[in-house]
Write an enzyme that holds these catalytic residues in place. Structure first.
Site, PDB file in Angstrom:
ATOM      1  N   HIS A  13      26.186   6.024   7.654  1.00  0.00           N
ATOM      2  CA  HIS A  13      25.539   4.841   7.077  1.00  0.00           C
ATOM      3  C   HIS A  13      24.051   4.828   7.380  1.00  0.00           C
ATOM      4  O   HIS A  13      23.665   4.821   8.554  1.00  0.00           O
ATOM      5  CB  HIS A  13      26.215   3.586   7.657  1.00  0.00           C
ATOM      6  CG  HIS A  13      25.751   2.313   7.041  1.00  0.00           C
ATOM      7  ND1 HIS A  13      25.416   1.207   7.788  1.00  0.00           N
ATOM      8  CD2 HIS A  13      25.578   1.951   5.744  1.00  0.00           C
ATOM      9  CE1 HIS A  13      25.065   0.223   6.975  1.00  0.00           C
ATOM     10  NE2 HIS A  13      25.155   0.643   5.732  1.00  0.00           N
ATOM     11  N   GLU A  40      24.895   7.946   3.476  1.00  0.00           N
ATOM     12  CA  GLU A  40      24.559   6.860   2.549  1.00  0.00           C
ATOM     13  C   GLU A  40      23.146   6.428   2.894  1.00  0.00           C
ATOM     14  O   GLU A  40      22.756   6.452   4.072  1.00  0.00           O
ATOM     15  CB  GLU A  40      25.541   5.697   2.765  1.00  0.00           C
ATOM     16  CG  GLU A  40      25.352   4.499   1.841  1.00  0.00           C
ATOM     17  CD  GLU A  40      24.437   3.394   2.370  1.00  0.00           C
ATOM     18  OE1 GLU A  40      24.269   2.403   1.673  1.00  0.00           O
ATOM     19  OE2 GLU A  40      23.885   3.525   3.502  1.00  0.00           O
ATOM     20  N   ASP A  42      19.623   3.712   1.217  1.00  0.00           N
ATOM     21  CA  ASP A  42      19.227   2.654   0.282  1.00  0.00           C
ATOM     22  C   ASP A  42      17.889   3.002  -0.371  1.00  0.00           C
ATOM     23  O   ASP A  42      16.981   3.476   0.313  1.00  0.00           O
ATOM     24  CB  ASP A  42      19.077   1.333   1.047  1.00  0.00           C
ATOM     25  CG  ASP A  42      20.295   1.047   1.897  1.00  0.00           C
ATOM     26  OD1 ASP A  42      21.327   0.676   1.338  1.00  0.00           O
ATOM     27  OD2 ASP A  42      20.221   1.240   3.141  1.00  0.00           O
ATOM     28  N   HIS A  55      16.127  -0.176   3.840  1.00  0.00           N
ATOM     29  CA  HIS A  55      17.198  -1.147   3.616  1.00  0.00           C
ATOM     30  C   HIS A  55      16.710  -2.564   3.340  1.00  0.00           C
ATOM     31  O   HIS A  55      17.079  -3.184   2.348  1.00  0.00           O
ATOM     32  CB  HIS A  55      18.163  -1.171   4.804  1.00  0.00           C
ATOM     33  CG  HIS A  55      19.253  -2.181   4.619  1.00  0.00           C
ATOM     34  ND1 HIS A  55      19.142  -3.491   5.044  1.00  0.00           N
ATOM     35  CD2 HIS A  55      20.458  -2.092   4.015  1.00  0.00           C
ATOM     36  CE1 HIS A  55      20.232  -4.156   4.720  1.00  0.00           C
ATOM     37  NE2 HIS A  55      21.046  -3.332   4.094  1.00  0.00           N
ATOM     38  N   GLU A 115      22.452   4.372  -2.583  1.00  0.00           N
ATOM     39  CA  GLU A 115      22.595   2.959  -2.957  1.00  0.00           C
ATOM     40  C   GLU A 115      21.286   2.450  -3.553  1.00  0.00           C
ATOM     41  O   GLU A 115      20.238   2.490  -2.901  1.00  0.00           O
ATOM     42  CB  GLU A 115      22.980   2.106  -1.743  1.00  0.00           C
ATOM     43  CG  GLU A 115      23.138   0.650  -2.165  1.00  0.00           C
ATOM     44  CD  GLU A 115      23.354  -0.338  -1.030  1.00  0.00           C
ATOM     45  OE1 GLU A 115      23.721   0.064   0.090  1.00  0.00           O
ATOM     46  OE2 GLU A 115      23.138  -1.537  -1.303  1.00  0.00           O
TER      47      GLU A 115
END
Ligand code: G3P
Ligand code: MG
Length: 246
Positions: A13, A40, A42, A55, A115
């Site tokens: 993450h 993952e 952002d 993020h 993401e």
């Protein structure tokens, strides 16, 4: 669309957010060192339209003081130290551009769940800009990135702009219309929060042929339970703990 590959069981993450500063090149290198094969992260846009990997919409928590990502140029954002808040060993880390992250992932051999996290009003623009970089720079040596978002407009833009890349719908609480939304956006995967997750939804999604990736799972027992119940992947801040004990 069906996912053209099997998801790894464990996805780091924001890199390995419990072990190194989130969404930084050092964080991705640490995730690889800890043994994950995917991360993952952002993506949002700077004021001058550069897709950056960060993020929060504000830099206050992770990059040396307040400042809205959408209101600063990438040159201004890149002046910030994005590592020392996590620990002195990471002083000098930067908020990376998506382009720099893709290069680093290619070097590390890491796949990715990308993401799209647009600022209000910038959903389509953020998706299109991020996908332009991914289309131009993503290495053939890696599985194509899985594009996810909480924002349905961003997913629809991804569907128009890069229909060949698989998409995943992120949800905090599973909404009534999740089946319709997955169908309409031609998603390959569902990404529910672990909080309050009803495993009947996992069963149904799996039976319908969708992949399921659950975030953010930091307890190895829970990870084992979810993976045993049919979840394909857990997204975790602590990949070493999870990999060791699942
Ligand atoms: O993609 C899973 C997870 O990252 C979604 O929540 O807020 O950590 O981006 P957040
Ligand atoms: Mg995220």
């Amino acid at each position: 669309m069906r996912l053209p590959y099997t998801l790894p069981k464990v996805i780091g993450h924001r890199g390995a957010a419990g072990r190194a500063p989130e969404n930084t090149l050092a964080g991705f290198a640490e995730a690889a060192r800890l043994g994950v094969t995917w991360v993952e992260f952002d993506v949002m846009l700077s004021a001058d339209g550069v897709p950056v990997v960060h993020h929060d919409h504000d830099l206050a928590r992770t990059a040396g003081g307040p400042g809205r990502v959408a209101e600063l140029s990438y040159a201004e954002i890149a002046e910030r130290d994005a590592g020392s808040w996590f620990g002195p060993a990471f002083t000098g880390e930067r908020v990376p551009s998506l382009e720099a992250v893709v290069k680093e992932l290619a070097r590390l051999g890491l796949g990715a769940n990308v993401e799209i996290k647009p600022a209000p009003g910038l959903a389509t623009q953020t998706a299109v800009s991020a996908l332009s970089v991914l289309r131009a720079d993503w290495p053939d040596s890696l599985d194509p990135p899985l594009i996810s978002s909480f924002n349905r407009e961003a997913l629809a833009a991804a569907q128009d702009w890069a229909p060949e890349l698989p998409r995943g719908l992120l949800i905090e609480r599973v909404p009534e219309d999740w089946r319709d939304a997955l169908a309409r956006l031609d998603c390959a995967t569902l990404h529910p929060s672990r909080k309050g997750l009803d495993l009947a939804v996992v069963d149904e999604a799996k039976a319908a042929g969708f992949g399921v990736a659950v975030y953010t799972v930091n307890d190895p027992e829970e990870a084992r339970h979810l993976l045993g119940a049919g979840v394909d992947a857990v997204i975790t801040d602590l990949p070493d703990d999870i990999l060791e004990r699942i």
